[in-house]
Design a protein around this motif. Sequence first.
Motif, mmCIF file in Angstrom:
data_model
loop_
_atom_site.group_PDB
_atom_site.id
_atom_site.type_symbol
_atom_site.label_atom_id
_atom_site.label_comp_id
_atom_site.label_asym_id
_atom_site.label_seq_id
_atom_site.Cartn_x
_atom_site.Cartn_y
_atom_site.Cartn_z
ATOM 1 N N GLN A 1 0.860 -1.192 0.000
ATOM 2 C CA GLN A 1 0.000 0.000 0.000
ATOM 3 C C GLN A 1 0.892 1.235 0.000
ATOM 4 O O GLN A 1 1.777 1.373 0.847
ATOM 5 C CB GLN A 1 -0.898 0.006 1.234
ATOM 6 C CG GLN A 1 -1.817 1.198 1.299
ATOM 7 C CD GLN A 1 -2.742 1.136 2.508
ATOM 8 O OE1 GLN A 1 -2.850 0.113 3.178
ATOM 9 N NE2 GLN A 1 -3.395 2.229 2.780
ATOM 10 N N ILE A 2 0.656 2.128 -0.969
ATOM 11 C CA ILE A 2 1.435 3.355 -1.089
ATOM 12 C C ILE A 2 0.529 4.523 -0.730
ATOM 13 O O ILE A 2 -0.525 4.700 -1.335
ATOM 14 C CB ILE A 2 1.987 3.512 -2.518
ATOM 15 C CG1 ILE A 2 2.890 2.325 -2.853
ATOM 16 C CG2 ILE A 2 2.728 4.838 -2.670
ATOM 17 C CD1 ILE A 2 3.301 2.251 -4.294
ATOM 18 N N THR A 3 0.937 5.307 0.267
ATOM 19 C CA THR A 3 0.167 6.458 0.722
ATOM 20 C C THR A 3 0.763 7.725 0.117
ATOM 21 O O THR A 3 1.976 7.930 0.180
ATOM 22 C CB THR A 3 0.185 6.550 2.261
ATOM 23 O OG1 THR A 3 -0.302 5.318 2.799
ATOM 24 C CG2 THR A 3 -0.679 7.695 2.754
ATOM 25 N N VAL A 4 -0.119 8.565 -0.463
ATOM 26 C CA VAL A 4 0.309 9.793 -1.126
ATOM 27 C C VAL A 4 -0.392 10.978 -0.484
ATOM 28 O O VAL A 4 -1.603 10.945 -0.264
ATOM 29 C CB VAL A 4 -0.031 9.736 -2.638
ATOM 30 C CG1 VAL A 4 0.348 11.039 -3.333
ATOM 31 C CG2 VAL A 4 0.640 8.543 -3.292
ATOM 32 N N HIS A 5 0.370 12.021 -0.159
ATOM 33 C CA HIS A 5 -0.174 13.282 0.346
ATOM 34 C C HIS A 5 0.426 14.420 -0.475
ATOM 35 O O HIS A 5 1.651 14.493 -0.622
ATOM 36 C CB HIS A 5 0.170 13.491 1.833
ATOM 37 C CG HIS A 5 -0.566 12.577 2.751
ATOM 38 N ND1 HIS A 5 -1.864 12.787 3.129
ATOM 39 C CD2 HIS A 5 -0.178 11.434 3.361
ATOM 40 C CE1 HIS A 5 -2.248 11.814 3.951
ATOM 41 N NE2 HIS A 5 -1.241 10.977 4.097
ATOM 42 N N ILE B 1 4.765 10.662 -2.225
ATOM 43 C CA ILE B 1 4.688 9.405 -1.487
ATOM 44 C C ILE B 1 5.207 9.658 -0.078
ATOM 45 O O ILE B 1 6.326 10.135 0.106
ATOM 46 C CB ILE B 1 5.508 8.302 -2.178
ATOM 47 C CG1 ILE B 1 4.892 7.975 -3.538
ATOM 48 C CG2 ILE B 1 5.574 7.054 -1.294
ATOM 49 C CD1 ILE B 1 5.697 6.989 -4.347
ATOM 50 N N THR B 2 4.354 9.377 0.896
ATOM 51 C CA THR B 2 4.736 9.619 2.291
ATOM 52 C C THR B 2 4.918 8.334 3.083
ATOM 53 O O THR B 2 5.526 8.350 4.155
ATOM 54 C CB THR B 2 3.687 10.491 3.004
ATOM 55 O OG1 THR B 2 2.420 9.840 2.935
ATOM 56 C CG2 THR B 2 3.599 11.864 2.359
ATOM 57 N N GLN B 3 4.366 7.224 2.572
ATOM 58 C CA GLN B 3 4.441 5.983 3.343
ATOM 59 C C GLN B 3 4.236 4.805 2.415
ATOM 60 O O GLN B 3 3.453 4.871 1.470
ATOM 61 C CB GLN B 3 3.356 6.002 4.413
ATOM 62 C CG GLN B 3 3.340 4.815 5.333
ATOM 63 C CD GLN B 3 2.361 5.025 6.481
ATOM 64 O OE1 GLN B 3 2.249 6.132 7.015
ATOM 65 N NE2 GLN B 3 1.663 3.982 6.862
ATOM 66 N N ILE B 4 4.930 3.704 2.697
ATOM 67 C CA ILE B 4 4.754 2.448 1.968
ATOM 68 C C ILE B 4 4.583 1.359 3.013
ATOM 69 O O ILE B 4 5.441 1.187 3.884
ATOM 70 C CB ILE B 4 5.954 2.144 1.055
ATOM 71 C CG1 ILE B 4 6.212 3.295 0.078
ATOM 72 C CG2 ILE B 4 5.713 0.848 0.283
ATOM 73 C CD1 ILE B 4 7.509 3.174 -0.684
ATOM 74 N N ASP B 5 3.468 0.625 2.944
ATOM 75 C CA ASP B 5 3.185 -0.463 3.889
ATOM 76 C C ASP B 5 3.182 -1.784 3.149
ATOM 77 O O ASP B 5 2.688 -1.884 2.025
ATOM 78 C CB ASP B 5 1.817 -0.275 4.553
ATOM 79 C CG ASP B 5 1.751 0.973 5.409
ATOM 80 O OD1 ASP B 5 2.626 1.141 6.259
ATOM 81 O OD2 ASP B 5 0.811 1.768 5.211
ATOM 82 N N ARG B 6 3.695 -2.803 3.802
ATOM 83 C CA ARG B 6 3.669 -4.161 3.263
ATOM 84 C C ARG B 6 2.909 -5.040 4.248
ATOM 85 O O ARG B 6 3.284 -5.145 5.421
ATOM 86 C CB ARG B 6 5.090 -4.688 3.085
ATOM 87 C CG ARG B 6 5.142 -6.144 2.676
ATOM 88 C CD ARG B 6 6.571 -6.582 2.485
ATOM 89 N NE ARG B 6 6.664 -8.030 2.536
ATOM 90 C CZ ARG B 6 7.621 -8.737 1.971
ATOM 91 N NH1 ARG B 6 8.589 -8.122 1.332
ATOM 92 N NH2 ARG B 6 7.635 -10.033 2.064
ATOM 93 N N LEU B 7 1.846 -5.637 3.769
ATOM 94 C CA LEU B 7 1.064 -6.582 4.566
ATOM 95 C C LEU B 7 1.260 -7.959 3.945
ATOM 96 O O LEU B 7 0.881 -8.191 2.805
ATOM 97 C CB LEU B 7 -0.416 -6.209 4.574
ATOM 98 C CG LEU B 7 -1.355 -7.173 5.282
ATOM 99 C CD1 LEU B 7 -1.011 -7.257 6.771
ATOM 100 C CD2 LEU B 7 -2.788 -6.737 5.115
ATOM 101 N N GLU B 8 1.874 -8.848 4.702
ATOM 102 C CA GLU B 8 2.186 -10.176 4.194
ATOM 103 C C GLU B 8 1.273 -11.209 4.847
ATOM 104 O O GLU B 8 1.064 -11.182 6.057
ATOM 105 C CB GLU B 8 3.644 -10.514 4.478
ATOM 106 C CG GLU B 8 4.108 -11.781 3.841
ATOM 107 C CD GLU B 8 5.608 -11.961 3.944
ATOM 108 O OE1 GLU B 8 6.080 -13.036 3.569
ATOM 109 O OE2 GLU B 8 6.301 -11.038 4.405
ATOM 110 N N LYS B 9 0.745 -12.103 4.026
ATOM 111 C CA LYS B 9 -0.102 -13.175 4.527
ATOM 112 C C LYS B 9 0.612 -14.504 4.324
ATOM 113 O O LYS B 9 1.275 -14.717 3.321
ATOM 114 C CB LYS B 9 -1.443 -13.195 3.781
ATOM 115 C CG LYS B 9 -2.241 -11.933 3.995
ATOM 116 C CD LYS B 9 -3.558 -12.004 3.280
ATOM 117 C CE LYS B 9 -4.323 -10.715 3.522
ATOM 118 N NZ LYS B 9 -5.695 -10.814 3.066
#
Length: 63
Positions: free
Chosen positions: A28-32, A36-44
């Motif tokens: 997930q890439i967060t943009v403000h 780009i202000t944040q990059i999240d990785r969610l692993e299953k």
Amino acid sequence: MSLKGHLDQQVLDKITSLLNGLEFGTIQITVHDSQITQIDRLEKHRLPLQKKANSQSSSQRKI
């Protein structure tokens, strides 16, 4: 890390490294304000289902 015109190579390298080895999940890439202000990785981690052993079949059960 501006989105206006081009992406910084450092950001692209970070996204690539987060994608490496990801079998199931989300990046997930967060943009403000176009940055780009944040990059999240969610692993299953998927686990195989194991069948339960029944000592009696459903037709042989006593009521």
